[in-house]
Motif scaffolding. Structure first.
Motif, short mmCIF file in Angstrom:
data_model
loop_
_atom_site.label_atom_id
_atom_site.label_comp_id
_atom_site.label_asym_id
_atom_site.label_seq_id
_atom_site.Cartn_x
_atom_site.Cartn_y
_atom_site.Cartn_z
N SER A 1 0.82 -1.21 0.00
CA SER A 1 0.00 0.00 0.00
C SER A 1 0.86 1.26 0.00
CB SER A 1 -0.91 0.00 1.22
OG SER A 1 -0.14 -0.03 2.43
N LYS A 2 2.17 1.11 0.26
CA LYS A 2 3.05 2.27 0.33
C LYS A 2 3.76 2.55 -0.99
CE LYS A 2 3.93 1.84 5.30
NZ LYS A 2 4.96 1.67 6.37
N THR A 3 4.12 1.50 -1.71
CA THR A 3 4.93 1.70 -2.92
C THR A 3 4.21 1.35 -4.22
OG1 THR A 3 5.87 -0.53 -2.73
CG2 THR A 3 7.06 1.27 -1.64
N ASP A 4 3.14 0.57 -4.15
CA ASP A 4 2.45 0.17 -5.39
C ASP A 4 1.34 1.14 -5.76
OD1 ASP A 4 3.68 -2.29 -6.44
OD2 ASP A 4 3.25 -3.07 -4.43
N GLU A 5 0.84 1.00 -6.99
CA GLU A 5 -0.17 1.93 -7.52
C GLU A 5 -1.30 1.16 -8.18
OE1 GLU A 5 1.56 5.60 -9.47
OE2 GLU A 5 3.36 4.34 -9.45
N LEU A 6 -2.41 1.86 -8.37
CA LEU A 6 -3.57 1.29 -9.04
C LEU A 6 -3.34 1.24 -10.54
CD1 LEU A 6 -6.49 3.08 -7.15
CD2 LEU A 6 -5.71 0.73 -6.84
N LEU A 7 -3.77 0.15 -11.17
CA LEU A 7 -3.69 -0.01 -12.62
C LEU A 7 -5.06 -0.06 -13.28
CD1 LEU A 7 -0.91 -2.73 -13.01
CD2 LEU A 7 -0.73 -0.30 -13.58
N GLU A 8 -6.08 -0.42 -12.50
CA GLU A 8 -7.42 -0.56 -13.07
C GLU A 8 -8.44 -0.44 -11.95
OE1 GLU A 8 -9.27 -3.36 -16.51
OE2 GLU A 8 -8.58 -4.44 -14.73
N ILE A 9 -9.58 0.14 -12.27
CA ILE A 9 -10.67 0.25 -11.32
C ILE A 9 -11.98 0.00 -12.04
CG2 ILE A 9 -10.92 2.76 -11.64
CD1 ILE A 9 -11.62 2.88 -8.60
N ASN B 1 -11.57 -7.59 0.26
CA ASN B 1 -10.20 -7.31 0.72
C ASN B 1 -10.00 -5.82 0.85
OD1 ASN B 1 -7.57 -7.48 1.55
ND2 ASN B 1 -6.73 -7.99 -0.48
N GLU B 2 -10.78 -5.23 1.75
CA GLU B 2 -10.70 -3.80 1.99
C GLU B 2 -9.29 -3.39 2.42
OE1 GLU B 2 -12.87 -0.41 4.81
OE2 GLU B 2 -13.27 -2.54 5.10
N GLY B 3 -8.61 -4.27 3.14
CA GLY B 3 -7.26 -3.96 3.59
C GLY B 3 -6.30 -3.74 2.45
N GLY B 4 -6.57 -4.39 1.30
CA GLY B 4 -5.70 -4.22 0.15
C GLY B 4 -6.08 -3.02 -0.69
N ASP B 5 -7.39 -2.77 -0.84
CA ASP B 5 -7.86 -1.68 -1.70
C ASP B 5 -7.90 -0.33 -1.00
OD1 ASP B 5 -8.22 -3.30 -3.88
OD2 ASP B 5 -10.31 -3.75 -3.43
N SER B 6 -8.38 -0.31 0.23
CA SER B 6 -8.66 0.96 0.91
C SER B 6 -7.47 1.89 1.04
CB SER B 6 -9.29 0.70 2.28
OG SER B 6 -10.62 0.28 2.13
N PRO B 7 -6.26 1.38 1.42
CA PRO B 7 -5.14 2.32 1.55
C PRO B 7 -4.84 3.08 0.26
CG PRO B 7 -4.62 0.26 2.64
CD PRO B 7 -5.90 0.03 1.88
N LEU B 8 -4.85 2.37 -0.88
CA LEU B 8 -4.58 3.02 -2.15
C LEU B 8 -5.70 3.97 -2.55
CD1 LEU B 8 -3.08 0.00 -4.13
CD2 LEU B 8 -1.85 2.00 -3.28
N LEU B 9 -6.95 3.58 -2.27
CA LEU B 9 -8.08 4.45 -2.58
C LEU B 9 -8.13 5.63 -1.61
CD1 LEU B 9 -10.74 1.64 -3.15
CD2 LEU B 9 -9.72 3.08 -4.92
N GLY B 10 -7.83 5.33 -0.35
CA GLY B 10 -7.89 6.37 0.67
C GLY B 10 -6.82 7.43 0.50
N GLU B 11 -5.67 7.04 -0.04
CA GLU B 11 -4.59 8.00 -0.25
C GLU B 11 -5.05 9.15 -1.13
OE1 GLU B 11 -0.13 8.11 -2.32
OE2 GLU B 11 -1.16 6.20 -1.97
N HIS B 12 -5.95 8.86 -2.05
CA HIS B 12 -6.48 9.89 -2.96
C HIS B 12 -7.89 10.33 -2.55
CE1 HIS B 12 -3.22 9.49 -5.99
NE2 HIS B 12 -3.17 8.25 -5.52
N ARG B 13 -8.33 9.87 -1.37
CA ARG B 13 -9.65 10.26 -0.82
C ARG B 13 -10.77 9.99 -1.83
NH1 ARG B 13 -6.13 14.25 0.32
NH2 ARG B 13 -7.00 15.67 -1.21
N LEU B 14 -10.68 8.86 -2.52
CA LEU B 14 -11.64 8.56 -3.58
C LEU B 14 -13.01 8.16 -3.03
CD1 LEU B 14 -9.39 6.54 -6.05
CD2 LEU B 14 -10.00 8.96 -6.13
N LEU B 15 -13.05 7.60 -1.82
CA LEU B 15 -14.31 7.11 -1.28
C LEU B 15 -14.84 7.97 -0.15
CD1 LEU B 15 -13.55 3.26 -1.20
CD2 LEU B 15 -14.50 4.64 -3.06
N ASN B 16 -14.30 9.18 -0.01
CA ASN B 16 -14.72 10.04 1.10
C ASN B 16 -16.19 10.38 1.07
OD1 ASN B 16 -12.07 10.00 1.82
ND2 ASN B 16 -11.83 12.22 2.01
#
Length: 331
Positions: free
Chosen positions: A16-24, A87-102
């Motif tokens: 969740s710290k170094t990887d990025e989203l490729l598809e949503i 698997n919220e633990g895998g998705d949420s950090p990357l989504l939360g970093e950009h506040r996509l689900l706020n």
């Protein structure tokens, strides 16, 4: 009640710290895609291990929008909605970093709920289940979906959620909670409606409605509404089979929502109840039928606005009004 959306992603890896989203991808409870986009990463240039799993290569995302470009559409889509992940633990950090689900009302992890439902333990802790395993156990049909892509996963999450809802429905029915077996002709949907009322309160509520057409998209009905199936769905889900078994029993409340005057509530003692604005087959002229076409349209839209608390569904009111006006003009 809020709309439920199902969201899945594909990434360059598991960090969740170094990887990025490729598809949503986001789909609704009918598995219709509402968003399905590749994403161009900013920092990562290759991801061989992840690529071997989901097949998304650096070339595939060269011309894709960045996550920053997708932020607005994603936030607008999930606003005021119930969002389900796996698997919220895998998705949420990357989504939360950009506040996509706020803007979402709440976010729920189907993987946690599935683990609780299975109640299997490993080393004293709940055992997690892969999405493919949970989906197949829930009876998911993969069809021609491309395996290991975001939209495929989002649709599989719907099947897992369906099974979890099925278990919840059976518990509520066993507890004696009032359930109405509801059909909605506008889209031919069948639903379990738990109105959070007694039978007497439900009958009084139904009779007091000036109009029921605004509920044809069923979002604003009181209590909880759980979709059983809809016209055009492939196969019969466990919820659909339960609906067909229980909904046909005369001892249960049954109801139908459609354009006026085809709305009714049928009680366990087989009494038909109609709402305040209902007119019988004798076609007793109503004040509405004495209006001009423009006035009728305005009247229908006024009813829809009065009954609909979520403005996003008002465009549907126009379709409902036009269909109703066509029926009146031909009747």
């Amino acid at each position: 009640m809020p709309r439920t959306l199902f969201l899945a992603t594909k990434t360059t890896g598991q960090s969740s710290k170094t990887d990025e989203l490729l598809e949503i991808a986001v789909c609704d409870e009918f598995r219709h895609p509402l968003l399905n986009s590749l994403i161009q990463p900013i920092h990562k240039t290759e991801w061989p291990h992840a690529q071997a799993i989901h097949g998304i290569s650096p070339t595939d995302v060269e011309d894709a929008p960045t996550l920053e470009e997708l932020r607005g559409p994603i936030r607008e889509l999930v606003a005021d909605c119930h969002v389900v992940l796996y698997n919220e633990g895998g998705d949420s950090p990357l989504l939360g970093e950009h506040r996509l689900l706020n803007g979402a009302l709440w976010v729920e992890c189907a993987m946690i709920l599935w683990a609780e439902y299975k109640s299997e333990h490993r080393d004293g802790r709940l055992k997690w289940h892969k999405l493919v395993t949970a989906a197949e156990e829930a009876g998911h049909v993969w069809g021609k979906d491309v395996a290991q892509r975001a939209l495929t996963d989002a649709r599989a999450i719907v099947s897992v959620w369906d099974q979890l809802e099925f278990v919840d429905i059976k518990k509520r029915l066993a507890s004696g909670e009032l359930c109405v077996y509801l059909t909605v002709d506008w889209g031919r949907r069948e639903c379990f409606w738990f109105p959070d009322m007694t039978g007497a309160e439900l009958e009084e509520w139904w009779q007091s409605r000036r109009s029921l057409e605004a509920y044809c998209w069923y979002r604003d009905l009181p209590g909880d509404l759980i979709l059983s199936t809809y016209h055009g769905a492939e196969g019969a889900s466990c919820k659909a089979r339960l609906y067909n078994e229980m909904g046909k029993r005369k001892k249960n409340y049954r109801a139908h929502l459609d354009l006026e005057p085809n709305c009714w509530l049928n009680t366990p003692d087989n009494k038909m109840i109609y709402h305040k604005g209902w007119y019988d087959d004798a076609r007793v002229p109503s004040p509405l039928e004495q209006l001009s076409t423009e006035e009728k349209l305005a009247e229908f839209l006024e009813d829809a606005r009065a009954e609909t608390t979520d403005p996003r569904y008002l465009p549907y009111a126009l379709q409902v009004a036009e269909r109703a006006l066509k029926r009146l003009s031909s009747g």
